[in-house]
Enzyme design. Sequence first.
Site, PDB file in Angstrom:
ATOM      1  N   LYS A   1     -39.559   1.017 -20.071  1.00 46.25           N
ATOM      2  CA  LYS A   1     -40.852   1.717 -20.131  1.00 46.25           C
ATOM      3  C   LYS A   1     -41.975   0.676 -20.118  1.00 46.25           C
ATOM      4  O   LYS A   1     -41.824  -0.355 -19.465  1.00 46.25           O
ATOM      5  CB  LYS A   1     -40.910   2.635 -21.355  1.00 46.25           C
TER       6      LYS A   1
ATOM      7  N   HIS B   1     -38.651  10.697 -14.220  1.00 45.40           N
ATOM      8  CA  HIS B   1     -38.511  10.573 -15.675  1.00 45.40           C
ATOM      9  C   HIS B   1     -39.461  11.577 -16.331  1.00 45.40           C
ATOM     10  O   HIS B   1     -40.566  11.815 -15.824  1.00 45.40           O
ATOM     11  CB  HIS B   1     -38.840   9.147 -16.125  1.00 45.40           C
TER      12      HIS B   1
ATOM     13  N   GLU C   1     -31.539  13.738 -19.345  1.00 44.96           N
ATOM     14  CA  GLU C   1     -32.281  13.297 -20.527  1.00 44.96           C
ATOM     15  C   GLU C   1     -33.012  14.484 -21.157  1.00 44.96           C
ATOM     16  O   GLU C   1     -34.111  14.836 -20.713  1.00 44.96           O
ATOM     17  CB  GLU C   1     -33.310  12.239 -20.128  1.00 44.96           C
TER      18      GLU C   1
ATOM     19  N   GLY D   1     -33.605   3.723 -23.515  1.00 47.01           N
ATOM     20  CA  GLY D   1     -34.977   3.272 -23.714  1.00 47.01           C
ATOM     21  C   GLY D   1     -35.052   2.283 -24.858  1.00 47.01           C
ATOM     22  O   GLY D   1     -34.769   1.093 -24.698  1.00 47.01           O
ATOM     23  N   GLY D   2     -35.387   2.773 -26.043  1.00 48.52           N
ATOM     24  CA  GLY D   2     -35.610   1.912 -27.211  1.00 48.52           C
ATOM     25  C   GLY D   2     -34.536   0.857 -27.430  1.00 48.52           C
ATOM     26  O   GLY D   2     -34.850  -0.322 -27.652  1.00 48.52           O
TER      27      GLY D   2
ATOM     28  N   GLU E   1     -41.417  11.386 -18.662  1.00 48.49           N
ATOM     29  CA  GLU E   1     -42.764  10.869 -18.947  1.00 48.49           C
ATOM     30  C   GLU E   1     -43.618  10.858 -17.672  1.00 48.49           C
ATOM     31  O   GLU E   1     -44.827  11.083 -17.733  1.00 48.49           O
ATOM     32  CB  GLU E   1     -42.654   9.477 -19.588  1.00 48.49           C
TER      33      GLU E   1
ATOM     34  N   SER F   1     -32.182   8.607 -26.980  1.00 48.03           N
ATOM     35  CA  SER F   1     -31.786   8.007 -28.262  1.00 48.03           C
ATOM     36  C   SER F   1     -30.329   7.541 -28.289  1.00 48.03           C
ATOM     37  O   SER F   1     -29.677   7.603 -29.331  1.00 48.03           O
ATOM     38  CB  SER F   1     -32.075   8.966 -29.420  1.00 48.03           C
TER      39      SER F   1
ATOM     40  N   ASN G   1     -34.103   1.201 -19.725  1.00 50.99           N
ATOM     41  CA  ASN G   1     -35.422   1.614 -19.250  1.00 50.99           C
ATOM     42  C   ASN G   1     -36.442   1.037 -20.222  1.00 50.99           C
ATOM     43  O   ASN G   1     -36.628   1.580 -21.305  1.00 50.99           O
ATOM     44  CB  ASN G   1     -35.479   3.151 -19.210  1.00 50.99           C
TER      45      ASN G   1
ATOM     46  N   GLY H   1     -36.687   9.107 -27.387  1.00 54.04           N
ATOM     47  CA  GLY H   1     -37.521   8.355 -28.318  1.00 54.04           C
ATOM     48  C   GLY H   1     -37.693   9.015 -29.677  1.00 54.04           C
ATOM     49  O   GLY H   1     -38.537   8.613 -30.465  1.00 54.04           O
TER      50      GLY H   1
HETATM   51  P1  PGA Z   1     -34.776   6.488 -25.600  1.00 46.71           P
HETATM   52  O1  PGA Z   1     -35.356   6.672 -24.092  1.00 46.71           O
HETATM   53  O2  PGA Z   1     -33.420   5.837 -25.445  1.00 46.71           O
HETATM   54  O3  PGA Z   1     -35.780   5.589 -26.266  1.00 46.71           O
HETATM   55  O4  PGA Z   1     -34.693   7.824 -26.195  1.00 46.71           O
HETATM   56  C1  PGA Z   1     -34.536   7.080 -23.047  1.00 46.71           C
HETATM   57  C2  PGA Z   1     -35.345   7.232 -21.790  1.00 46.71           C
HETATM   58  O5  PGA Z   1     -36.456   7.792 -21.864  1.00 46.71           O
HETATM   59  O6  PGA Z   1     -34.919   6.822 -20.695  1.00 46.71           O
END
Ligand code: PGA
Length: 261
Positions: free
Chosen positions: A15, A99, A171, A238-239, A101, A217, A13, A177
């Site tokens: 983002k 999601h 999640e 994500g990251g 967010e 994470s 992802n 994050g």
């Molecule tokens: P993260 O993000 O791996 O950076 O924690 C995961 C996500 O929000 O899908």
Amino acid sequence: MNKKYRKTIIAGNWKMNLLPSEVKPFADELRALLPKTKSCEVALLVPFTHISTLRRSLKDNRISYGAQDVSVHDKGAFTGEVSAEMLADLNAHYVTVGHSECRQYHGDNDFIVGQKALAVLEKGMSPIICVGESLEQRDRSLTMEYISYQVLAALSFIPEGKERQIVIAYEPIWAIGTGKTATPQEAQDVCEGIRSVIREKRGARVARSVSILYGGSMNPKNAKELLSMPDIDGGLIGGASLKPQDFAQIISAVTEVTGEE
Ligand code: PGA
């Protein structure tokens, strides 16, 4: 519970990161690093502006792609929105809906998330339905109650017979994050709980066929342990999906778990 009935999926992802001009170099690097695997589907969920370039850059079907959100509407006067049909026209495979967010910044509630999941399904793509609790809910031991509610709300929009097309991503909001990962057992417990909710509503055959991902994470260091858990069928990353090397290492973790390498 046997994993052979469902797909393992590692989905990145992005983002709101990376530029359209960075897509091709990324795709070239990732394709070179990608371990050969039959047991894992790899997907990249990118900003709308990146999809066409990504599609051209992937060249073959080893990597699927998709979007991070979608409109609930089919077409018309909805300035700024992107429809499921537009994404299907680009051959997208997956779209994340709900999601945390989008729930937080765009006001997506369970009703909107369900409508979005249905819009994606109706155009032949797979919604990745995201659910997750806040730290406060976890601290008050409300995790499973809240997650069950989110899953039931989403399921109520999914027509019978279409469940195999959906993916659920667990999640925990406090792990996104933040560098704080749920322990494998914490993540397993919730993913198992999600499968029980599906089983109660739609039966055991359906429940064993739905892929449930963990996100929050996940990185090359913790991926193997998380992916070894019986009810965790992949990751939403994500990251660590922004660097081809890290992302490829997470995919390699799947091949280690399945004994493919
Ligand atoms: P993260 O993000 O791996 O950076 O924690 C995961 C996500 O929000 O899908």
